[in-house]
Design a protein around this motif. Structure first.
Motif, mmCIF file in Angstrom:
data_model
loop_
_atom_site.group_PDB
_atom_site.id
_atom_site.type_symbol
_atom_site.label_atom_id
_atom_site.label_comp_id
_atom_site.label_asym_id
_atom_site.label_seq_id
_atom_site.Cartn_x
_atom_site.Cartn_y
_atom_site.Cartn_z
ATOM 1 N N PRO A 45 -26.138 -14.091 11.638
ATOM 2 C CA PRO A 45 -24.781 -14.510 11.182
ATOM 3 C C PRO A 45 -24.860 -15.897 10.623
ATOM 4 C CG PRO A 45 -25.131 -13.708 13.565
ATOM 5 C CD PRO A 45 -26.765 -14.075 12.751
ATOM 6 N N CYS A 46 -25.775 -16.897 10.532
ATOM 7 C CA CYS A 46 -25.771 -18.100 9.874
ATOM 8 C C CYS A 46 -25.718 -17.696 8.380
ATOM 9 C CB CYS A 46 -26.757 -19.030 10.303
ATOM 10 S SG CYS A 46 -26.817 -19.733 11.760
ATOM 11 N N TRP A 47 -26.837 -17.090 8.065
ATOM 12 C CA TRP A 47 -27.005 -16.567 6.622
ATOM 13 C C TRP A 47 -25.871 -15.731 6.048
ATOM 14 C CZ3 TRP A 47 -32.883 -15.367 4.988
ATOM 15 C CH2 TRP A 47 -33.539 -16.475 5.346
ATOM 16 N N GLN A 48 -25.595 -14.853 7.033
ATOM 17 C CA GLN A 48 -24.161 -14.038 6.426
ATOM 18 C C GLN A 48 -23.121 -14.744 6.195
ATOM 19 O OE1 GLN A 48 -23.850 -11.287 9.648
ATOM 20 N NE2 GLN A 48 -25.733 -10.168 9.333
ATOM 21 N N SER A 49 -22.784 -15.580 6.925
ATOM 22 C CA SER A 49 -21.486 -16.493 6.934
ATOM 23 C C SER A 49 -21.844 -17.496 5.570
ATOM 24 C CB SER A 49 -21.294 -17.537 8.002
ATOM 25 O OG SER A 49 -20.175 -18.246 7.974
ATOM 26 N N ALA A 50 -22.959 -18.208 5.468
ATOM 27 C CA ALA A 50 -23.327 -18.943 4.348
ATOM 28 C C ALA A 50 -23.137 -18.013 2.910
ATOM 29 C CB ALA A 50 -24.764 -19.464 4.127
ATOM 30 N N ALA A 51 -23.671 -16.856 2.933
ATOM 31 C CA ALA A 51 -23.476 -15.992 2.093
ATOM 32 C C ALA A 51 -21.943 -15.614 1.700
ATOM 33 C CB ALA A 51 -24.101 -14.663 2.071
ATOM 34 N N LEU A 52 -21.166 -15.332 2.839
ATOM 35 C CA LEU A 52 -19.717 -14.948 2.575
ATOM 36 C C LEU A 52 -18.865 -16.174 2.108
ATOM 37 C CD1 LEU A 52 -17.952 -12.767 3.261
ATOM 38 C CD2 LEU A 52 -17.400 -13.767 5.509
ATOM 39 N N ALA A 53 -19.377 -17.308 2.581
ATOM 40 C CA ALA A 53 -18.675 -18.347 1.704
ATOM 41 C C ALA A 53 -19.024 -18.801 0.212
ATOM 42 C CB ALA A 53 -19.298 -19.859 2.420
ATOM 43 N N GLY A 54 -20.376 -18.261 0.081
ATOM 44 C CA GLY A 54 -20.662 -18.387 -1.570
ATOM 45 C C GLY A 54 -19.992 -17.300 -2.377
ATOM 46 N N LEU A 55 -19.966 -16.249 -1.603
ATOM 47 C CA LEU A 55 -19.001 -14.832 -2.258
ATOM 48 C C LEU A 55 -17.787 -15.252 -2.489
ATOM 49 C CD1 LEU A 55 -18.639 -12.201 -3.129
ATOM 50 C CD2 LEU A 55 -18.508 -11.294 -0.678
ATOM 51 N N ALA A 56 -17.080 -16.179 -1.538
ATOM 52 C CA ALA A 56 -15.529 -16.431 -1.756
ATOM 53 C C ALA A 56 -15.484 -17.336 -2.776
ATOM 54 C CB ALA A 56 -15.071 -17.065 -0.169
ATOM 55 N N SER A 57 -16.281 -18.360 -2.913
ATOM 56 C CA SER A 57 -16.312 -19.378 -3.980
ATOM 57 C C SER A 57 -16.889 -18.845 -5.443
ATOM 58 C CB SER A 57 -17.082 -20.577 -3.509
ATOM 59 O OG SER A 57 -18.619 -20.157 -3.608
ATOM 60 N N ARG A 58 -17.435 -17.508 -5.212
ATOM 61 C CA ARG A 58 -17.972 -16.992 -6.685
ATOM 62 C C ARG A 58 -19.242 -17.770 -7.113
ATOM 63 N NH1 ARG A 58 -15.180 -13.571 -4.781
ATOM 64 N NH2 ARG A 58 -13.501 -12.477 -5.613
ATOM 65 N N THR A 59 -20.054 -18.438 -6.288
ATOM 66 C CA THR A 59 -21.127 -19.263 -6.540
ATOM 67 C C THR A 59 -22.328 -18.574 -5.976
ATOM 68 O OG1 THR A 59 -20.929 -20.795 -4.637
ATOM 69 C CG2 THR A 59 -19.694 -21.442 -6.880
ATOM 70 N N PRO A 61 -24.531 -18.058 -2.146
ATOM 71 C CA PRO A 61 -24.815 -19.040 -0.987
ATOM 72 C C PRO A 61 -25.925 -20.206 -1.532
ATOM 73 C CG PRO A 61 -26.450 -17.175 -0.778
ATOM 74 C CD PRO A 61 -25.377 -16.861 -2.073
ATOM 75 N N ASN A 62 -25.335 -21.329 -0.706
ATOM 76 C CA ASN A 62 -25.886 -22.679 -0.881
ATOM 77 C C ASN A 62 -27.663 -22.385 -0.367
ATOM 78 O OD1 ASN A 62 -27.004 -25.378 -0.068
ATOM 79 N ND2 ASN A 62 -25.025 -25.924 -0.597
ATOM 80 N N LEU A 63 -28.428 -22.618 -1.183
ATOM 81 C CA LEU A 63 -29.862 -22.534 -0.761
ATOM 82 C C LEU A 63 -30.374 -23.604 0.284
ATOM 83 C CD1 LEU A 63 -31.652 -21.443 -4.151
ATOM 84 C CD2 LEU A 63 -30.826 -19.793 -2.170
ATOM 85 N N LEU A 64 -29.825 -24.736 0.234
ATOM 86 C CA LEU A 64 -30.326 -25.705 1.154
ATOM 87 C C LEU A 64 -29.802 -25.514 2.437
ATOM 88 C CD1 LEU A 64 -31.418 -28.381 2.023
ATOM 89 C CD2 LEU A 64 -29.246 -29.525 1.161
ATOM 90 N N TRP A 305 -24.101 -13.866 -5.963
ATOM 91 C CA TRP A 305 -24.728 -14.303 -7.249
ATOM 92 C C TRP A 305 -24.524 -13.565 -8.263
ATOM 93 C CZ3 TRP A 305 -29.351 -14.372 -3.281
ATOM 94 C CH2 TRP A 305 -29.463 -15.816 -2.729
ATOM 95 N N MET A 306 -23.959 -12.253 -8.379
ATOM 96 C CA MET A 306 -23.481 -11.529 -9.264
ATOM 97 C C MET A 306 -22.363 -12.207 -9.910
ATOM 98 S SD MET A 306 -22.597 -7.616 -9.507
ATOM 99 C CE MET A 306 -20.839 -7.767 -8.809
#
Length: 311
Positions: A45-59, A61-64, A305-306
């Protein structure tokens, strides 16, 4: 490594066990490093949430953040498991699968386990301090749930629900670490992960249903009984519906939806095998949820990422 020292739900051929000296084995087992599925499911869920935040921002997920969540999940899963084993050491003696654990078997003292618990918790704290102040506050909020979880199996047939509250917390953390606040996509993902956790931990509890009844441990596996497929299925359907709402709220498009579809197929495959599952099948199905969690994460991350690299 003596075969008698290997716990029944560990993989004897794992690299961790092959490299662990006999003197360190009890601590590896306290931290569940020989059974990594626990921290892997905490991480999902941590990674899913980080990815969802990155999707919403169109950038994307933050790799760090992904790396920090990996370290934190391993440390906090180890700390939580050690705490659980300290509290459950007398109950564990009466359950075949757990009586060989370090504390009930006498291979490590309560004091040594407590020191080890503090060390692991400090690693988790250091990771948490790398995030913004809002994420730190959110992260600290999970400690209350973690503290009471081991006691719930004594007083309620729904300890899996309390575990769900704790193991799903990462769905809030990924978004909080990125934005410094919470929003509907994160809350929906948290609700989805909560239902998913109840489902897969019910499958896990099928291994111990007979012994749990003898020693008085409660679980949704015992509660659902012959209707376990219906019970797990209801929570898996809820998990899928809430995950879809989270994706829509976060702006998910084709790749996120593809990952979601494969995630749903995986949950359906589990349901096709859960009825009358032997302890081995139940354990295999439980472990397979790592794949389900990573499939959903991959779809969301690739979608983000797309947007970043192609639009």
């Amino acid at each position: 490594m003596p075969e008698a020292a290997i716990l029944p739900d560990a993989k004897p051929t794992s690299l961790v066990l092959r490299l662990t000296p006999a003197s360190a084995l009890p601590f590896v087992q306290l931290a569940r490093l020989d059974r990594p599925i626990g921290w892997q499911l905490l991480l999902a869920p941590c990674w899913q949430s980080a990815a969802l935040a990155g999707l919403a921002s169109r950038t994307g997920p933050n790799l760090l953040h992904l790396l920090l969540f990996l370290i934190g999940a391993i440390a906090m899963r180890g700390a939580g498991s050690t705490y659980n084993d300290i509290l459950d050491r007398k109950l564990d003696v009466g359950v075949e699968r757990t009586r060989g654990r370090p504390l009930p078997s006498g291979r490590v003292s309560v004091r040594a386990a407590a020191v080890f618990l503090v060390c692991q918790a400090m690693v988790g704290l250091l990771v948490l301090l790398c995030f913004n102040s809002f994420a730190i506050i959110v992260g600290l909020g999970s400690l209350v749930i973690v503290a009471v979880y081991p006691l719930m199996k004594r007083v309620t047939a729904w300890p899996q629900a309390v575990l769900g509250l704790a193991f799903s917390w990462g769905a809030l953390m990924g978004w909080a670490a990125y934005y410094g606040q919470l929003a509907p996509p994160a809350l929906l993902l948290y609700a989805s992960a909560f239902c998913w956790t109840i489902g897969y931990d019910t499958i896990y509890a099928l291994q111990d249903a007979r012994d749990d009844a003898i020693v008085g441990i409660r679980s949704t596996a015992r509660l659902f009984g012959a209707n376990v497929r219906l019970g797990v299925g209801a929570f898996y359907v809820a998990a899928a519906l809430l995950a879809e709402l989270a994706l829509l709220a976060g702006g998910g498009r084709i790749l996120a939806q593809l990952g979601f579809g494969l995630y749903c197929l995986h949950l359906g495959w589990q349901l096709s095998r859960v009825e009358g599952a032997t302890p081995k099948i139940a354990l295999d199905l439980f472990r397979s949820n790592l794949n389900a969690g990573l499939i959903l994460f991959a779809g969301i991350a690739l979608d983000g990422w797309m947007w970043r690299f192609f639009f």
